[in-house]
Design a protein around this motif. Structure first.
Motif, PDB file in Angstrom:
ATOM      1  N   GLU A  37       0.826  -1.208   0.000  1.00  0.00           N
ATOM      2  CA  GLU A  37       0.000   0.000   0.000  1.00  0.00           C
ATOM      3  C   GLU A  37       0.855   1.250   0.000  1.00  0.00           C
ATOM      4  OE1 GLU A  37      -3.751   2.019   2.448  1.00  0.00           O
ATOM      5  OE2 GLU A  37      -2.709   0.284   3.262  1.00  0.00           O
ATOM      6  N   GLY A  38       1.893   1.292   0.833  1.00  0.00           N
ATOM      7  CA  GLY A  38       2.748   2.473   0.901  1.00  0.00           C
ATOM      8  C   GLY A  38       3.546   2.689  -0.372  1.00  0.00           C
ATOM      9  N   ALA A  39       4.056   1.596  -0.961  1.00  0.00           N
ATOM     10  CA  ALA A  39       4.854   1.721  -2.178  1.00  0.00           C
ATOM     11  C   ALA A  39       4.032   2.259  -3.339  1.00  0.00           C
ATOM     12  CB  ALA A  39       5.466   0.369  -2.546  1.00  0.00           C
ATOM     13  N   LEU A  40       2.731   2.008  -3.322  1.00  0.00           N
ATOM     14  CA  LEU A  40       1.849   2.495  -4.392  1.00  0.00           C
ATOM     15  C   LEU A  40       1.167   3.817  -4.030  1.00  0.00           C
ATOM     16  CD1 LEU A  40       0.254  -0.872  -5.571  1.00  0.00           C
ATOM     17  CD2 LEU A  40       2.173   0.379  -6.563  1.00  0.00           C
ATOM     18  N   GLY A  41       1.619   4.455  -2.963  1.00  0.00           N
ATOM     19  CA  GLY A  41       1.177   5.807  -2.643  1.00  0.00           C
ATOM     20  C   GLY A  41       0.084   5.926  -1.614  1.00  0.00           C
ATOM     21  N   SER A  42      -0.714   4.858  -1.395  1.00  0.00           N
ATOM     22  CA  SER A  42      -1.807   4.830  -0.425  1.00  0.00           C
ATOM     23  C   SER A  42      -2.834   5.930  -0.730  1.00  0.00           C
ATOM     24  CB  SER A  42      -1.285   4.950   1.013  1.00  0.00           C
ATOM     25  OG  SER A  42      -0.814   6.258   1.279  1.00  0.00           O
ATOM     26  N   PHE A  43      -3.709   6.186   0.235  1.00  0.00           N
ATOM     27  CA  PHE A  43      -4.772   7.172   0.019  1.00  0.00           C
ATOM     28  C   PHE A  43      -4.212   8.587  -0.098  1.00  0.00           C
ATOM     29  CE2 PHE A  43      -8.289   9.935   1.392  1.00  0.00           C
ATOM     30  CZ  PHE A  43      -9.300   9.479   0.537  1.00  0.00           C
ATOM     31  N   THR A  44      -3.013   8.819   0.436  1.00  0.00           N
ATOM     32  CA  THR A  44      -2.397  10.136   0.315  1.00  0.00           C
ATOM     33  C   THR A  44      -2.199  10.508  -1.143  1.00  0.00           C
ATOM     34  OG1 THR A  44      -1.221   9.771   2.400  1.00  0.00           O
ATOM     35  CG2 THR A  44      -0.405  11.531   0.981  1.00  0.00           C
ATOM     36  N   LEU A  45      -1.730   9.564  -1.951  1.00  0.00           N
ATOM     37  CA  LEU A  45      -1.538   9.821  -3.371  1.00  0.00           C
ATOM     38  C   LEU A  45      -2.874   9.964  -4.089  1.00  0.00           C
ATOM     39  CD1 LEU A  45       0.303  10.078  -5.834  1.00  0.00           C
ATOM     40  CD2 LEU A  45       0.245   7.586  -6.059  1.00  0.00           C
ATOM     41  N   VAL A  46      -3.862   9.144  -3.712  1.00  0.00           N
ATOM     42  CA  VAL A  46      -5.181   9.262  -4.342  1.00  0.00           C
ATOM     43  C   VAL A  46      -5.751  10.661  -4.126  1.00  0.00           C
ATOM     44  CG1 VAL A  46      -7.551   8.404  -4.329  1.00  0.00           C
ATOM     45  CG2 VAL A  46      -5.663   6.793  -4.153  1.00  0.00           C
ATOM     46  N   LEU A  47      -5.610  11.189  -2.913  1.00  0.00           N
ATOM     47  CA  LEU A  47      -6.099  12.536  -2.620  1.00  0.00           C
ATOM     48  C   LEU A  47      -5.372  13.580  -3.454  1.00  0.00           C
ATOM     49  CD1 LEU A  47      -7.978  14.265  -0.889  1.00  0.00           C
ATOM     50  CD2 LEU A  47      -6.196  14.338   0.867  1.00  0.00           C
ATOM     51  N   ALA A  48      -4.040  13.438  -3.584  1.00  0.00           N
ATOM     52  CA  ALA A  48      -3.275  14.387  -4.390  1.00  0.00           C
ATOM     53  C   ALA A  48      -3.657  14.285  -5.865  1.00  0.00           C
ATOM     54  CB  ALA A  48      -1.776  14.132  -4.213  1.00  0.00           C
ATOM     55  N   LEU A  49      -3.905  13.062  -6.351  1.00  0.00           N
ATOM     56  CA  LEU A  49      -4.276  12.888  -7.753  1.00  0.00           C
ATOM     57  C   LEU A  49      -5.661  13.456  -8.041  1.00  0.00           C
ATOM     58  CD1 LEU A  49      -2.906   9.297  -8.476  1.00  0.00           C
ATOM     59  CD2 LEU A  49      -2.000  11.455  -9.326  1.00  0.00           C
ATOM     60  N   THR A  50      -6.581  13.340  -7.080  1.00  0.00           N
ATOM     61  CA  THR A  50      -7.899  13.945  -7.280  1.00  0.00           C
ATOM     62  C   THR A  50      -7.788  15.467  -7.350  1.00  0.00           C
ATOM     63  OG1 THR A  50      -8.310  13.902  -4.881  1.00  0.00           O
ATOM     64  CG2 THR A  50      -9.130  12.052  -6.177  1.00  0.00           C
ATOM     65  N   HIS A  51      -6.904  16.044  -6.542  1.00  0.00           N
ATOM     66  CA  HIS A  51      -6.680  17.480  -6.614  1.00  0.00           C
ATOM     67  C   HIS A  51      -6.037  17.858  -7.953  1.00  0.00           C
ATOM     68  CE1 HIS A  51      -6.795  18.336  -1.987  1.00  0.00           C
ATOM     69  NE2 HIS A  51      -7.952  17.962  -2.497  1.00  0.00           N
ATOM     70  N   SER A  52      -5.126  17.014  -8.439  1.00  0.00           N
ATOM     71  CA  SER A  52      -4.525  17.275  -9.744  1.00  0.00           C
ATOM     72  C   SER A  52      -5.566  17.169 -10.848  1.00  0.00           C
ATOM     73  CB  SER A  52      -3.389  16.271 -10.004  1.00  0.00           C
ATOM     74  OG  SER A  52      -2.368  16.404  -9.043  1.00  0.00           O
ATOM     75  N   TYR A  53      -6.451  16.187 -10.742  1.00  0.00           N
ATOM     76  CA  TYR A  53      -7.538  16.043 -11.705  1.00  0.00           C
ATOM     77  C   TYR A  53      -8.423  17.293 -11.693  1.00  0.00           C
ATOM     78  CZ  TYR A  53     -11.043  13.392 -14.419  1.00  0.00           C
ATOM     79  OH  TYR A  53     -11.895  12.949 -15.392  1.00  0.00           O
ATOM     80  N   ALA A  54      -8.744  17.781 -10.492  1.00  0.00           N
ATOM     81  CA  ALA A  54      -9.550  18.996 -10.381  1.00  0.00           C
ATOM     82  C   ALA A  54      -8.808  20.194 -10.955  1.00  0.00           C
ATOM     83  CB  ALA A  54      -9.910  19.248  -8.919  1.00  0.00           C
ATOM     84  N   THR A  55      -7.485  20.229 -10.786  1.00  0.00           N
ATOM     85  CA  THR A  55      -6.695  21.312 -11.353  1.00  0.00           C
ATOM     86  C   THR A  55      -6.779  21.302 -12.876  1.00  0.00           C
ATOM     87  OG1 THR A  55      -5.148  21.234  -9.494  1.00  0.00           O
ATOM     88  CG2 THR A  55      -4.371  22.274 -11.515  1.00  0.00           C
ATOM     89  N   ASP A  56      -6.778  20.117 -13.479  1.00  0.00           N
ATOM     90  CA  ASP A  56      -6.891  20.017 -14.933  1.00  0.00           C
ATOM     91  C   ASP A  56      -8.256  20.458 -15.434  1.00  0.00           C
ATOM     92  OD1 ASP A  56      -4.364  18.868 -14.839  1.00  0.00           O
ATOM     93  OD2 ASP A  56      -5.147  16.821 -14.786  1.00  0.00           O
ATOM     94  N   CYS A  57      -9.291  20.316 -14.606  1.00  0.00           N
ATOM     95  CA  CYS A  57     -10.671  20.544 -15.051  1.00  0.00           C
ATOM     96  C   CYS A  57     -11.224  21.915 -14.693  1.00  0.00           C
ATOM     97  CB  CYS A  57     -11.602  19.478 -14.451  1.00  0.00           C
ATOM     98  SG  CYS A  57     -11.205  17.792 -14.939  1.00  0.00           S
ATOM     99  N   THR A  58     -10.559  22.659 -13.845  1.00  0.00           N
ATOM    100  CA  THR A  58     -11.110  23.929 -13.374  1.00  0.00           C
ATOM    101  C   THR A  58     -10.105  25.051 -13.559  1.00  0.00           C
ATOM    102  OG1 THR A  58     -10.332  23.478 -11.125  1.00  0.00           O
ATOM    103  CG2 THR A  58     -12.583  22.839 -11.656  1.00  0.00           C
ATOM    104  N   SER A  59     -10.596  26.252 -13.601  1.00  0.00           N
ATOM    105  CA  SER A  59      -9.727  27.417 -13.697  1.00  0.00           C
ATOM    106  C   SER A  59      -9.110  27.715 -12.333  1.00  0.00           C
ATOM    107  CB  SER A  59     -10.534  28.632 -14.180  1.00  0.00           C
ATOM    108  OG  SER A  59     -11.494  28.994 -13.214  1.00  0.00           O
ATOM    109  N   PHE A  60      -8.126  28.597 -12.347  1.00  0.00           N
ATOM    110  CA  PHE A  60      -7.439  28.953 -11.103  1.00  0.00           C
ATOM    111  C   PHE A  60      -8.403  29.557 -10.092  1.00  0.00           C
ATOM    112  CE2 PHE A  60      -4.986  31.982  -8.502  1.00  0.00           C
ATOM    113  CZ  PHE A  60      -4.030  31.125  -7.983  1.00  0.00           C
ATOM    114  N   ALA A  61      -9.368  30.356 -10.597  1.00  0.00           N
ATOM    115  CA  ALA A  61     -10.308  31.022  -9.694  1.00  0.00           C
ATOM    116  C   ALA A  61     -11.212  30.027  -8.987  1.00  0.00           C
ATOM    117  CB  ALA A  61     -11.147  32.037 -10.477  1.00  0.00           C
ATOM    118  N   LYS A  62     -11.503  28.902  -9.633  1.00  0.00           N
ATOM    119  CA  LYS A  62     -12.423  27.919  -9.058  1.00  0.00           C
ATOM    120  C   LYS A  62     -11.702  26.803  -8.307  1.00  0.00           C
ATOM    121  CE  LYS A  62     -15.707  28.590 -12.860  1.00  0.00           C
ATOM    122  NZ  LYS A  62     -16.404  27.931 -13.979  1.00  0.00           N
ATOM    123  N   ARG A  63     -10.388  26.834  -8.291  1.00  0.00           N
ATOM    124  CA  ARG A  63      -9.638  25.701  -7.752  1.00  0.00           C
ATOM    125  C   ARG A  63      -9.853  25.523  -6.256  1.00  0.00           C
ATOM    126  NH1 ARG A  63      -4.270  26.162 -10.455  1.00  0.00           N
ATOM    127  NH2 ARG A  63      -5.665  25.878 -12.230  1.00  0.00           N
TER     128      ARG A  63
END
Length: 572
Positions: A209-235
């Motif tokens: 679990e740790g080697a694959l990033g665990s939920f910490t990485l999932v949370l960061a990736l969801t934020h990155s996904y949101a960054t790709d989909c929204t403007s800076f003002a809506k982030r």
């Protein structure tokens, strides 16, 4: 009409990127795609859809194929609910497994016939296990798990996060979710066959679990996904949506878990349900969730990476120094120490202080959870169901604070800057919210120190939960101190800090509880009060309205309304 013009501009920009990529791949003069590209910047329309259809299409199929946070929120809420449902049963299952091993060891060490065998019900509220020595062993075992997962995810999360820039968010989400699925399956095997598979095998599962990033990485990736989909003002609003869903899942999860245990009379049934959720989310990521990064942006990132590696290989830097640089997990932290900008000293101080306070809040929130459950079980003799309901009440209050109180405060007191105003760090309201959240945390943990009965302890948990408005405010404030084109890098650093907090927090608090469980069990909460007092003092040194060099994005306007007033989850 303006939105349709934006869509057409996006398509033209990405068409230019793809053409320049093809031109760069055919270059014979040694230049990479990055040097060959002379068209519009692929980041010129921050938050625009990467692969929008040629014409506006409102069909269900088109909506599913268009990246937006609305498509990612449901599986994220499911994962958060599964995590919340398994939180209390997991601690109690650890306690029972360790308790069972403890009495078996005593039986082996004592003379035959001098020890009466104790029959334990796995995962139930066994009074024989409610002794400080067993609770301390459970706290240390939980500490081992958190250290393994935290250290490995601290190493892997930044690298996997950077890999998502080159190969897309969706693939890395699938990879990280597989690690959590392996850990849950191993826990079921240990619970089903405790005499054959010792609970120490859980440490091996946590390695995956740790080697694959665990939920910490999932949370960061969801934020990155949101960054790709929204403007800076809506982030910032997008981040609050994910934080709200996270605590919603953690709030309703324990209640659902307690209900399942009550109806099935089996604690393991909760983990069967968690496994089903993980498999369902994996299928959702694999077959439904659209990728937020276009092929053009992925290819540009790969070419930039290849060019960077080529320059490093041709440089005079020795191979062992390059290897050490790759092994340095703290190198991404350089973004918290910008090299240029107005009021550079205050800018650096702001970024360091905000990151440090966020590190403390995440580490305390994650590390103190186990201690709160163990403390209440030993001191107040809470049942598993009551502990689950307590967790649900506390996190429901946190969700209310995020979705209602924080929203109302923002609407009433945040002044909209004039159109065209560049990003200028956090504003005055951000600093007030951060200081207020820390004050609430101090008050809540003070209740924990003084509480000698269940009602007062519950009141402390409810009060402390209102401090949840601090976490999204801190992360939003931190992104305001960095140019928009470095948001992904900054989110990777946040994931790194959260992973380290997952190690340091539980290590410190579980260690304190282990040493003081018999003499002064409230010592952990006393330390927390002092820690938040230090963070509260540090928050007064944050300076608002510090201009950020390179943050060209301005407040957007559409038909007289600010960008924040537009629908966050709609992309058309």
């Amino acid at each position: 009409m303006e939105q349709e013009a934006d869509i057409l501009a996006t398509e033209e920009a990405e068409a230019g990127v793809e053409q320049q990529l093809l031109r760069g791949s055919r270059n014979r003069d040694g230049r990479g795609a990055e040097d060959a590209y002379e068209g519009p910047s692929p980041h010129a329309y921050d938050g625009a859809a990467d692969e929008l259809p040629a014409k506006k299409d409102n069909t269900w199929s088109a909506w599913l194929n268009r990246p937006s946070i609305a498509i990612l929120l449901p599986p994220f809420l499911l994962l958060a609910t599964a995590m919340g449902a398994a939180a209390v049963p997991r601690v109690n299952l650890y306690l029972t497994l360790i308790c069972q091993d403890y009495y078996k060891e005593r039986e082996r060490n004592l003379p035959s016939g001098s020890f009466t065998p104790i029959k334990l019900v796995l995962g139930a509220d066994n009074p024989e296990c409610e002794v400080p020595e067993i609770a301390a062993k459970a706290a240390m075992f939980t500490l081992y798990i958190n250290v393994i997962v935290g250290l490995l995810s601290a190493i892997s999360s930044p690298r996997l996060g950077q890999l998502s820039d080159r190969y897309g968010r969706r693939r890395l989400m699938i990879l990280s979710s597989c690690g959590s699925l392996i850990a849950e399956i191993m826990l079921i095997f240990c619970a089903r066959f405790p005499d054959t598979i010792t609970y120490w095998w859980l440490l091996l599962a946590e390695v995956f679990e740790g080697a694959l990033g665990s939920f910490t990485l999932v949370l960061a990736l969801t934020h990155s996904y949101a960054t790709d989909c929204t403007s800076f003002a809506k982030r910032a609003a997008a981040f609050s949506f994910f934080h709200g869903c996270l605590f919603t899942g953690i709030a309703i999860g324990p209640a659902i878990g307690g209900y399942v245990i009550e109806k099935t009379d089996s604690l393991i049934s909760v983990f069967y349900a968690v496994v089903v959720i993980h498999v369902s989310v994996l299928l959702y990521f694999g077959f439904i969730l659209p990728e937020s990064l276009s092929k053009a942006k992925q290819m540009l990132a790969r070419d930039k990476w290849a060019e960077k590696q080529r320059k490093l290989a041709e440089s005079s830097v020795s191979k062992w120094r390059l290897a050490l640089r790759h092994m340095n997990i703290f190198e991404p932290l350089n973004i918290l120490w910008p090299k240029s900008g107005h009021n550079l000293a205050k800018l650096r101080l702001n970024m360091i202080l905000i990151a440090a306070i966020d590190f403390i809040m995440f580490g305390v929130g994650f590390g103190a959870m186990t201690v709160v459950i163990l403390y209440s079980k030993i001191q107040f003799h809470w049942t598993t169901q009551f502990a689950a309901y307590y967790t649900s009440i506390v996190n429901s209050t946190r969700v209310f604070a995020l979705f209602v109180i924080l929203t109302v405060i923002t609407r009433l007191f945040r002044k909209k800057p004039p159109p065209g105003t560049p990003a200028a760090g956090c504003d005055t309201l951000d600093t007030y919210l951060i200081r207020g959240a820390l004050s609430i945390e101090v008050l809540g943990y003070s209740f924990f120190v003084l509480a000698r009965s269940t009602p007062l302890f519950v009141v402390g948990g409810v009060v402390q939960s209102f401090g949840g408005i601090g976490s999204p405010t801190l992360q939003s404030a931190l992104t305001k101190h960095s140019p928009a084109d470095k948001t992904g890098h900054l989110l990777g650093v946040i994931a790194l800090l959260h992973a380290l907090a997952r190690v340091i927090g539980p290590t410190a608090f579980n260690g304190i509880y282990y040493k003081t469980a018999e003499s002064y069990p409230q010592a952990t909460f006393t330390v927390l009060v002092g820690l938040f007092m230090c963070a509260w003092v540090a928050a007064w040194f944050i300076t608002p309205h510090i201009a950020v060099e390179g943050a060209e994005e301005a407040v957007e306007r559409d038909d007289g309304e600010s960008a924040e007033s537009q629908p966050l989850v709609a992309r058309s």
